[in-house]
Design a protein around this motif. Structure first.
Motif, PDB file in Angstrom:
ATOM      1  N   ASP A 198       0.818  -1.219   0.000  1.00 44.97           N
ATOM      2  CA  ASP A 198       0.000   0.000   0.000  1.00 44.97           C
ATOM      3  C   ASP A 198       0.847   1.262   0.000  1.00 44.97           C
ATOM      4  O   ASP A 198       0.347   2.352  -0.353  1.00 44.97           O
ATOM      5  N   LEU A 199       2.109   1.153   0.406  1.00 53.55           N
ATOM      6  CA  LEU A 199       2.993   2.317   0.401  1.00 53.55           C
ATOM      7  C   LEU A 199       3.518   2.653  -0.985  1.00 53.55           C
ATOM      8  O   LEU A 199       4.124   3.705  -1.190  1.00 53.55           O
ATOM      9  N   LEU A 200       3.302   1.744  -1.943  1.00 54.12           N
ATOM     10  CA  LEU A 200       3.774   1.978  -3.307  1.00 54.12           C
ATOM     11  C   LEU A 200       2.771   2.884  -4.023  1.00 54.12           C
ATOM     12  O   LEU A 200       1.871   2.424  -4.728  1.00 54.12           O
ATOM     13  N   THR A 201       2.915   4.159  -3.807  1.00 61.25           N
ATOM     14  CA  THR A 201       1.960   5.143  -4.353  1.00 61.25           C
ATOM     15  C   THR A 201       2.476   5.819  -5.621  1.00 61.25           C
ATOM     16  O   THR A 201       1.687   6.190  -6.484  1.00 61.25           O
ATOM     17  N   GLU A 202       3.772   5.978  -5.736  1.00 63.30           N
ATOM     18  CA  GLU A 202       4.348   6.642  -6.902  1.00 63.30           C
ATOM     19  C   GLU A 202       4.712   5.595  -7.951  1.00 63.30           C
ATOM     20  O   GLU A 202       5.889   5.371  -8.267  1.00 63.30           O
ATOM     21  N   ALA A 203       3.709   4.933  -8.505  1.00 59.20           N
ATOM     22  CA  ALA A 203       3.953   3.852  -9.462  1.00 59.20           C
ATOM     23  C   ALA A 203       2.734   3.668 -10.342  1.00 59.20           C
ATOM     24  O   ALA A 203       1.597   3.960  -9.937  1.00 59.20           O
ATOM     25  N   THR A 204       2.978   3.184 -11.550  1.00 58.66           N
ATOM     26  CA  THR A 204       1.878   2.850 -12.445  1.00 58.66           C
ATOM     27  C   THR A 204       1.265   1.513 -12.020  1.00 58.66           C
ATOM     28  O   THR A 204       1.829   0.777 -11.217  1.00 58.66           O
ATOM     29  N   GLU A 205       0.104   1.192 -12.587  1.00 61.30           N
ATOM     30  CA  GLU A 205      -0.518  -0.089 -12.294  1.00 61.30           C
ATOM     31  C   GLU A 205       0.392  -1.240 -12.731  1.00 61.30           C
ATOM     32  O   GLU A 205       0.493  -2.268 -12.044  1.00 61.30           O
ATOM     33  N   GLU A 206       1.046  -1.083 -13.874  1.00 60.34           N
ATOM     34  CA  GLU A 206       1.985  -2.108 -14.333  1.00 60.34           C
ATOM     35  C   GLU A 206       3.098  -2.315 -13.328  1.00 60.34           C
ATOM     36  O   GLU A 206       3.453  -3.457 -12.992  1.00 60.34           O
ATOM     37  N   GLU A 207       3.672  -1.240 -12.814  1.00 61.07           N
ATOM     38  CA  GLU A 207       4.765  -1.348 -11.856  1.00 61.07           C
ATOM     39  C   GLU A 207       4.311  -1.999 -10.557  1.00 61.07           C
ATOM     40  O   GLU A 207       5.023  -2.820  -9.975  1.00 61.07           O
ATOM     41  N   LYS A 208       3.111  -1.660 -10.099  1.00 63.31           N
ATOM     42  CA  LYS A 208       2.575  -2.290  -8.883  1.00 63.31           C
ATOM     43  C   LYS A 208       2.402  -3.793  -9.090  1.00 63.31           C
ATOM     44  O   LYS A 208       2.714  -4.592  -8.201  1.00 63.31           O
ATOM     45  N   ASN A 209       1.914  -4.164 -10.258  1.00 64.39           N
ATOM     46  CA  ASN A 209       1.719  -5.598 -10.543  1.00 64.39           C
ATOM     47  C   ASN A 209       3.045  -6.344 -10.600  1.00 64.39           C
ATOM     48  O   ASN A 209       3.151  -7.484 -10.134  1.00 64.39           O
ATOM     49  N   LEU A 210       4.060  -5.703 -11.174  1.00 65.94           N
ATOM     50  CA  LEU A 210       5.372  -6.354 -11.255  1.00 65.94           C
ATOM     51  C   LEU A 210       5.948  -6.617  -9.869  1.00 65.94           C
ATOM     52  O   LEU A 210       6.469  -7.702  -9.598  1.00 65.94           O
ATOM     53  N   ILE A 211       5.848  -5.640  -8.989  1.00 59.29           N
ATOM     54  CA  ILE A 211       6.363  -5.815  -7.630  1.00 59.29           C
ATOM     55  C   ILE A 211       5.573  -6.890  -6.896  1.00 59.29           C
ATOM     56  O   ILE A 211       6.143  -7.838  -6.329  1.00 59.29           O
ATOM     57  N   ALA A 212       4.257  -6.777  -6.902  1.00 61.85           N
ATOM     58  CA  ALA A 212       3.425  -7.737  -6.175  1.00 61.85           C
ATOM     59  C   ALA A 212       3.606  -9.148  -6.740  1.00 61.85           C
ATOM     60  O   ALA A 212       3.685 -10.127  -5.987  1.00 61.85           O
ATOM     61  N   GLY A 213       3.671  -9.258  -8.052  1.00 61.02           N
ATOM     62  CA  GLY A 213       3.827 -10.573  -8.673  1.00 61.02           C
ATOM     63  C   GLY A 213       5.099 -11.266  -8.241  1.00 61.02           C
ATOM     64  O   GLY A 213       5.105 -12.468  -7.942  1.00 61.02           O
ATOM     65  N   GLN A 214       6.198 -10.527  -8.182  1.00 60.74           N
ATOM     66  CA  GLN A 214       7.458 -11.118  -7.736  1.00 60.74           C
ATOM     67  C   GLN A 214       7.385 -11.551  -6.277  1.00 60.74           C
ATOM     68  O   GLN A 214       7.856 -12.630  -5.906  1.00 60.74           O
ATOM     69  N   LEU A 215       6.783 -10.720  -5.429  1.00 60.36           N
ATOM     70  CA  LEU A 215       6.708 -11.033  -4.004  1.00 60.36           C
ATOM     71  C   LEU A 215       5.867 -12.283  -3.755  1.00 60.36           C
ATOM     72  O   LEU A 215       6.264 -13.163  -2.973  1.00 60.36           O
ATOM     73  N   TYR A 216       4.716 -12.387  -4.405  1.00 60.07           N
ATOM     74  CA  TYR A 216       3.870 -13.564  -4.221  1.00 60.07           C
ATOM     75  C   TYR A 216       4.551 -14.819  -4.781  1.00 60.07           C
ATOM     76  O   TYR A 216       4.462 -15.905  -4.198  1.00 60.07           O
ATOM     77  N   PHE A 217       5.221 -14.667  -5.927  1.00 60.99           N
ATOM     78  CA  PHE A 217       5.927 -15.812  -6.482  1.00 60.99           C
ATOM     79  C   PHE A 217       6.953 -16.344  -5.491  1.00 60.99           C
ATOM     80  O   PHE A 217       6.987 -17.539  -5.188  1.00 60.99           O
ATOM     81  N   PHE A 218       7.804 -15.454  -5.000  1.00 57.99           N
ATOM     82  CA  PHE A 218       8.899 -15.917  -4.149  1.00 57.99           C
ATOM     83  C   PHE A 218       8.389 -16.481  -2.826  1.00 57.99           C
ATOM     84  O   PHE A 218       8.961 -17.438  -2.301  1.00 57.99           O
TER      85      PHE A 218
END
Length: 631
Positions: A145-165
């Motif tokens: 939720d702290l990732l505010t300065e990001a596009t939707e694509e960038e948010k998905n990339l970060i979240a996707g990596q975290l859930y994967f790992f």
């Protein structure tokens, strides 16, 4: 870190590596990775958050370089010199699984320290680094939720990596220790956890949920995203949708495999529903792969480059077939000295702890027509195998992976005391390679050449300038996982995921028919029943994925580790029946006599050996953390 992947945020990632104060990785209640950095700054934009996420890549396990003599094949596939007690393989052979925590050489399960340390040994710590990475992924997920300065694509990339790992590191641990407490929250560091240990399938369900989230969020190719465009061409091993689907399918198949089903339900059969789900997910990944060309089976003429490159300025092997690889720390220097020496006898490499393929495993390499060798001591007119010509008309992968009698092992005779006879592999009974320094001689009768050139001892290049990296998953593995899942789920060799065009047997044949390989298809007689086909897809896994670290897990999950003949390690014995010069000129067609196999060692393993033991310090933390049976 940069040796694993070119970061989108290299300056920040480097600064982060210096800023983080990392504690011990021995338990999953380690000091928070955020102790010394401002939380808001760390997560406010994509650049900073990706820098935080990079360490999850740095925590990837390293199998092939955690010590001077690395061993990662613990099934019936290899045999190390039997008097060498410092090896994890020695512990496994004797049934002493406590070696995962104590073996000097090859215990990639618990060597090393923090992920930021680039020393190779510090990456051979599956247990500690996995819990560390799980905690870090949870911290990242808690702060999305702290990732505010990001596009939707960038948010998905970060979240996707975290859930994967988070899912992937749990999955890696489960393969060896079974069901676990699933850590999906940031546990306080000053309290003893109370999470119950789940059974395997319940843990796998939680892994599946995380990997499915990752697949939903991630792109097929980072190069085609706006964020990834900044490092186009350097994103090859970043987590993507196909990776997530492949591991989701593998996780589901493992959950449905006999060992895992027995641990969860008491039944030693495949669990069909898990297998069907696995087939569906693996089919999705394969369809995406085939539609986009993101991954491809390598031409057999380039097969070597799936495993190592030579004299290519440190180029990482794998080509377009490698989906996910081990940690790349020290990749360019792993096999230069001790490890290379280990694959050849003292006759031509005067040091090392020796390891050779077992004869029983080499038997899995059947004939070029695709048929198996049913009894290596008897002629088979159906397959064409003849023990008088045991190396003739074999599966081409046999000639690539295995060195046999009469093959040239040294180019320059000056490397072996100007003795021309030492240039050729004398692997017959009484031959030089079989008798010189008996403890370290080629006691199985075969040498391995999958990760090392057949001419490996020539100092002017073959031992130097090698880059060896093991693929944790490559495309051929995904096809074979699909074949197993589809056939077991639908109880037929022609079983298939409803939305995919390939049947189980067609997936096996697709691997056998990779460009330039051309091994014959699965014979009709193996399509009469699922039991018959099961033997063939398992044999195909043994050959295609030989010595890549899969066999031990496969034998365990199939409940075969304790069963004959899988407990045996064998050697071949034979006499030459052709003139030496003829053999050296054409070793594949050499005639031999008195060809036979003998048992070198038989493992005495019981049911407890299907799972590793937890350390006493782990199971004594709280009552709901149960020890594995028999330990």
């Amino acid at each position: 870190m940069r040796k694993y992947i070119q970061s989108i945020v290299i300056p920040f990632a480097m600064a982060l590596g210096l800023t983080l104060v990392l504690g011990s990785c021995n338990k999953y209640l380690d000091k928070s990775p955020l102790t010394d950095i401002n939380e808001t700054e760390s997560f406010k934009n994509f650049r900073n958050f990706q820098g935080f996420t990079e360490e999850l890549y740095s925590s990837l396990p390293l199998l092939t370089a955690v010590g001077s003599h690395n061993n990662w094949n613990f099934g019936d596939d290899e045999m190390w010199e039997p008097t060498e007690t410092r090896l994890m393989a020695y512990n496994i052979d004797l049934g002493d699984y406590w070696g995962w925590n104590s073996a000097i050489f090859g215990s990639w399960f618990k060597n090393g320290g923090s992920p930021s340390n680039q020393n190779n040994a510090n990456k051979g710590n599956l247990w500690g680094l996995s819990w560390y990475a799980i905690r870090k992924a949870n911290i990242g997920i808690a702060n999305l939720d702290l990732l505010t300065e990001a596009t939707e694509e960038e948010k998905n990339l970060i979240a996707g990596q975290l859930y994967f790992f988070r899912g992937w590191y749990h999955f890696m641990l489960m393969q060896y220790w079974g069901g676990l407490p699933y850590i999906d929250t940031v546990l306080p560091t000053d309290q003893t956890p109370k999470l119950p240990r789940l059974n395997y399938q319940a843990t796998a369900d939680k892994v599946s949920a995380d990997l499915q989230k990752a697949a939903d969020l991630l792109p097929v190719n980072w190069d085609e995203t706006t964020a990834g465009a900044q490092t186009r061409g350097n994103n090859n091993f970043r987590i993507n949708k196909i990776m997530a689907l492949a591991y989701l399918g593998k996780n589901l198949l493992f959950a449905g495999s006999p060992l895992m089903n027995r641990e969860s339900t008491g039944s030693s059969a495949y669990q069909a529903d898990y297998c069907k789900k696995a087939a569906d997910v693996l089919a999705q990944g394969l369809q995406l792969t085939e539609a986009t060309g993101r991954y491809k089976l390598a031409d057999f003429s380039q097969y070597t480059q799936l495993f190592y490159t030579w004299n290519q300025n440190g180029k990482i092997p794998g080509l377009e077939e490698a989906i996910f690889v081990e940690n790349l720390a020290g990749a360019t220097g792993r096999f230069r000295w001790n490890q290379i020496n280990d694959y050849r006898p003292m006759t031509i490499n005067g040091s090392g702890i020796k390891v050779y393929p077992t004869a029983n495993y080499v038997d899995y390499y059947g004939m070029a027509n695709g048929l198996p060798i049913t009894d290596p001591e008897k002629a088979d007119p159906v397959s064409g195998y003849d023990p008088q010509y045991p190396w003739k008309n074999r599966d081409p992968r046999f000639y690539h992976d295995i060195m046999f009698d009469g093959e040239k092992a040294v180019n320059d005779a000056s490397r072996v005391g100007n003795n021309p006879l030492r240039q050729y592999a004398s692997l017959f009974t009484g031959g030089l390679y079989r008798t010189d320094n008996p403890t370290k001689a080629v006691f199985t009768g075969y040498m391995m050449s999958k990760f090392a050139s057949k001419l490996v001892n020539d100092w002017d290049g073959y031992r130097d300038n090698n880059t060896v990296v093991l693929s944790l998953m490559r495309l051929s593995d995904v096809y074979l996982l699909y074949a197993e899942a589809a056939s077991e789920g639908y109880n037929a060799p022609t079983g298939k995921a409803p939305a995919y065009g390939k049947t189980a047997v067609e997936a096996v044949n697709f691997v056998r028919n990779r460009p330039g390989l051309g091994v014959g298809p699965v014979a009709d007689r193996f399509l009469a029943s699922q039991e018959a086909f099961r033997n063939e897809y398992r044999r195909e896994r043994a050959v295609e994925l030989a010595f890549e670290g899969h066999r031990f897990v496969d034998l365990r999950r199939w409940l075969l580790l304790t069963e004959r003949p899988y407990t045996l390690k064998k050697a071949i014995e034979f006499d030459r029946d052709s003139p030496n010069n003829d053999i050296y000129a054409n070793p594949r067609n050499a005639r031999v006599k008195n060809f036979r196999e003998r048992v070198l060692f038989e493992r005495q393993l019981g049911q407890r050996h299907y799972w590793f033991p937890f350390l006493a310090s782990d199971v004594n933390m709280y009552l709901d953390f149960k020890q594995n049976p028999g330990w």
